[in-house]
Each structure stands twice: as C-alpha cells, then as structure tokens.
Enzyme design. Structure first.
Site, short mmCIF file in Angstrom:
data_model
loop_
_atom_site.label_atom_id
_atom_site.label_comp_id
_atom_site.label_asym_id
_atom_site.label_seq_id
_atom_site.Cartn_x
_atom_site.Cartn_y
_atom_site.Cartn_z
N TYR A 124 -29.35 -52.84 -103.15
CA TYR A 124 -29.47 -54.29 -103.35
C TYR A 124 -30.90 -54.73 -103.05
CZ TYR A 124 -28.34 -59.29 -102.90
OH TYR A 124 -28.28 -60.65 -103.04
N TYR A 156 -28.01 -58.60 -113.29
CA TYR A 156 -27.86 -58.92 -111.86
C TYR A 156 -26.38 -58.96 -111.53
CZ TYR A 156 -29.51 -60.92 -107.46
OH TYR A 156 -29.83 -61.14 -106.14
#
Lengths: 137, 397
Positions: free
Chosen positions: B346, B296
C-alpha cells in the site's frame, strides 16, 4: 477496583450551531435555510456551500427521513464503543434533503435496509443532546 | 490531430524499496532509498535531476513524514522544481502530471516523484496505524462532530457506507466484491514484492472477519512501510535512456465534491467519471482499447465503481462485470496485475503506478500481460473524493 468510563466523542454545544443543540434538547430538529439561495443544510458550516452566503435562518424540520446507507461496525477504534460492538451507523436522508449521520436504535442490525423510513430521536448526554434515529412503522 | 502533449514525456526510472513491516527506518530513509533505486534504474546521474515532487502518506499528517528537506537528504542542488504535494491517493498520478507539464513548459528536464510512508510500528496492528480518529479532547462545533459520536471512524467506515449504497441501488453482491479480492491475490502469487502471496478462494474471503459490514478484512487494503519513486523525463531524452520509456499519453483529474444532500451520489458516481473524459480525450483512446488496468484499490468496491466510471461497463453493472474472474490472470481485462493494494503493498497511488510501469515496459516476468500497448493507471483519495489518472504506453505514438 474502579472501571474507567470513557465518554463517546461529542460535539461542542456552543458556537454557531447552538440553536440546533438547544432545540435538540427539546426534541426538535432545526435545519438551516440559506436566505440567499434557499438551500437547506445541516449546521456543518456558517457559510452556505452552495452560494457562499453567510445569511441564513433556522427552521424546524419534520425529523423524518430514510436510510441513505448504513454499515455495521465490528472493529474497535475507540474505547467508548466497546460495549456497543457490533453497532450500526447510518446516513439518513432527511425529508428536507440534507444528510445526517447517526445510529438506528431499537432494531436488529440485520433488519436495516436502505430506504427504510426513520425519525429522529434525541438522546441526552451530560451537556448535549444527540440525534439518533428509530424506524417508523 | 492528436493532443500536443500526448507522448511528450515518459516515465524513465522506477525505484521500489522493501515493503511491509520493515522497521527501524523513517519515511525519509525509505524515500532516499527509493530515489537511489530510481536513479540507478534510469541511468541518470543525480546532477541531472532538476525537479523533485514529494508525497508523504499518512505519516505526513501524523508528524514525522518525509518533507521538503528530502532535497538535502539526497544532496540535490539547484533544483528548478520542488514541491510537497497532497491530494491523498490521487497524488502519485498528479505528481507525474505536473512533472509532465513542467518539463514541456521548459521548467525542468528530469523530475523525481516520490511517495514514502512508515505508519507501521513494531507491536501495533495495521488498523492502529490508520484508525486513530475520534481520540481527541477537542470537541468539534456543528454537526460534523456527529460522525465520531455515531462511531464513524476512518476510511473503512466511509467505504463501507459507499459500498452498501451501491449494493442496495444496483444489487451488487458480497460475492462480487470477493471476486476482486480473489483475482488480485491470484496476481500477487507471482509478485515477489507482494506482502500477501497465499492464494485465496471465495470461501476464504467470506470467512475473513468483518471489519465493518459489508467489508470483510479481505476487502481492505494492506498498510505498508516503504517508498516508491519514479523519474519523469522529456520524450526526446527518454528514447535514448537505459530503460524502455513509458510514455504518458493521457492525463486527467476529477474531484466531484460532496454536498451531503439529496440529489448527489458521490458514493456511487465518483471523480473517475470526470477524469475519464479528460484522460481518454487526451490519449485519443477509449476504454475498449485499454489492455491493462492498474486501478487504485483501497477497497474491493473501489475497483468496481472505478471500472464503471471509466466506462468499461455501465453504471451499476460493475459487480456482474468482475464476477466471472476477468480481472485475474488469463482474464479478459487484466487488472492490478501485481496484486494491488489489497495483496501487494500500500503505497497510495504509487502501487498502481509502479505496476503500470513494470507492465508497460514488459518487465512483469511470469505475470507479464502479453498485450501491453495501453495501460490505465488511476489514483483515488479520501472517500472517493479525489481522483487522477494516466494512460501509459510503451509507444511514443
């Protein structure tokens, strides 16, 4: 032509933290001490996050601390900050332990350092005084 | 003896919609598309799906996000498992974890996990999609309100403060943050789904505008409209399905809490440290055996601190670890091989998840990493507050 003045977002001076704001107006920093586990905290909640007790007392803190971390904001998120850009924001680790957010006044942003000693200063707004910090020499 | 759930379930379907400034669709529309693509990919009939887990992204908290009614939009009947989950950026990995547990408890057979978001609106900036904090007439009680008074807005601020703390404690440099951005962009060049595919240099990184020091624009993730769905199935069924199964070897979570007081350091020691122990213990492997990382990467700094907390290097050495380009194409530790959230798209934890599935299957095309036996896939949310991860493998054991 009139210019719209937009106020900075401010906390409410009422509620359980009222003694904090009242002392701030007199230039004094109050913290909470849990009467059950003795942990210090800033008035973020009425319940102690360490032991969940609701039994606490206020005490006067030194108002001294060091910069724990800082940033310099270049982007406008809120119209009230337009004149301030680029502005610094910091988290201060108070001598008593708790962390308090704010801004350092009276300093060039490039001079900021983690670990720099600072003291609380209070700035008056319409109905509330806000803690900020300045470097101590 | 290996963990009884190691390799007991697999990701058997993947669906990715168009990404970025795609307008005219709600997040539910995107979610429906992603699930359709994931079912096509898996070869499953809709009637074989008996579980649905949903994560709404930022539009979930702004109103108008994908909701439980997605079940009806998809015409899914008689589900045995259904939930709308949110642990921020750690949700994607968590959905796959709960799907794995439910399947192995006999509660469901094929669980669809979907993330969808549509915060971008035509004519507004990326920052406006995420940074609306502080514009409320409600005055908060107590010192929590002081964050807005000080001008603390959005995740950018929290991560800038965390990165600065790390830089001061350990000497992490701006060049080292930049090395992450440069390496990920080099991967994105070969990803046709990526929103940003122009190669960048360290100079480009330094010349990109400040958002909040020490974060440049190129330290920050993109914002995207779109959706990603994965299907989780039991291992027995997975081996006969259309796609090469991606087996779940390890699952872990870590949520350290933030007492905002002396002696704690949530900015520099994150939930990844807690999750690492669980995920590696279940998988029966350690960081030295991981071939590919899909981490992440809401910010460049997140990658550095995550690598440290998983033990790829010592605490404080993450900056030096990434500086030589080892995360990029041809590097020693291929990381965020589709360009990550910084350069591809994203979709919260579904960005690393989708690329982990692609790499574990060997479907990365020209960006495929040759050795793909073990892939670490992480999710992080809040300001390093919530963390979940998976170890994935093309091998059942």
């Amino acid at each position: 032509m009139t210019e719209e003045i937009v106020d900075k977002p401010l906390p409410s001076p009422s509620g359980f933290a009222e003694p904090f704001w009242e002392a701030g107006a007199e230039g004094r920093l109050l913290l909470i001490r849990c009467k059950s586990c003795n942990e210090s905290r800033v008035p973020s909640s009425e319940v102690c996050p360490n032991c969940l007790s609701v039994d606490f007392e206020w005490y006067e803190a030194s108002g001294l601390g060091v910069i724990y971390t800082y940033g310099v904001m270049h982007r406008l998120y809120h119209p009230a900050f337009e004149q301030d850009l680029p502005y610094n924001l910091v988290v201060v680790e108070l001598q008593e332990g708790p962390h308090l957010p704010g801004n350092i006044i009276g300093i060039e942003n490039d001079a900021l350092r983690v670990g720099m000693p600072v003291q609380v200063v209070w700035q008056k707004y319409s109905d509330i005084s806000i803690p900020r910090f300045q470097a101590t020499t | 003896m290996s963990h009884p759930l190691r390799g007991a379930a697999a990701i058997t379907g993947l669906g990715i919609t168009e990404m970025g400034r795609i307008y005219g669709k709600s997040s539910t529309d995107f979610a429906v598309d992603a699930v359709r693509y994931a079912l096509d990919d898996s070869g499953l009939k809709k009637s074989e799906v008996d579980g649905l887990l949903i994560n709404a992204g930022i539009t979930g908290s702004q109103g108008g996000g994908v909701s439980l009614s997605l079940q009806n939009a998809l015409g899914l009947r008689n589900l045995k498992l259904l939930n709308h989950m949110n642990a921020a950026g750690s949700t994607a990995a968590q959905m796959v974890q709960y799907a794995t547990l439910a399947i192995n408890a006999g509660m469901a057979s094929n669980v669809v996990c979907v993330f969808a978001d549509a915060p971008l609106r035509e004519g507004t900036s990326t920052g406006q999609a995420y940074g609306s904090a502080g514009r409320t007439s409600i005055r908060p009680t107590g010192v929590n309100g002081l964050f807005s008074t000080a001008g603390y807005f959005g995740a950018n601020t929290g991560y800038a403060l965390a990165a600065r703390r790390h830089m001061s404690l350990y000497g992490t440099t701006q060049d080292q943050l930049g090395a992450v951005a440069v390496a990920e962009r080099a991967w994105a060049v070969n990803n046709t789904r990526a929103q940003m595919r122009e190669p960048i240099t360290l100079d480009d990184y330094h010349n990109s505008r400040w958002i909040i020091e020490p974060l440049h624009l190129l330290d920050c993730c993109l914002v995207s409209n779109g959706a990603v769905a994965v299907v989780v199935s039991g291992a027995e069924q997975a081996k006969d399905m259309q796609q090469p199964p991606v087996y779940i070897w390890g699952m872990g979570q870590g949520h350290p809490g933030d007492p905002r007081s002396a002696g704690s350091s949530p900015e520099t020691e994150t939930g990844a440290k807690i999750a690492a122990e669980t995920v590696f213990s279940m998988a029966g492997v350690g960081p030295s055996e991981i071939d590919i990382c899909e981490l992440y990467d809401c910010y460049t700094y997140t990658v550095i601190v995550t690598l440290e907390d998983y033990g790829f290097c010592k605490k404080g050495e993450g900056g030096a670890f990434v500086e030589d380009g080892k995360l990029g194409p041809g590097g020693e530790l291929p990381t965020n091989t589709g360009g990550g959230q910084l350069s591809s798209f994203y979709m919260w934890g579904m960005t690393p998840m989708s690329e982990a599935v692609i790499q574990a299957r060997g479907q990365g095309g020209i960006r495929q990493v040759p050795k793909n036996d073990l892939v670490l896939c992480t999710g992080n949310g809040g300001v390093l507050n919530y963390h979940a991860s998976l170890v994935l493998s093309p091998h059942r054991n």
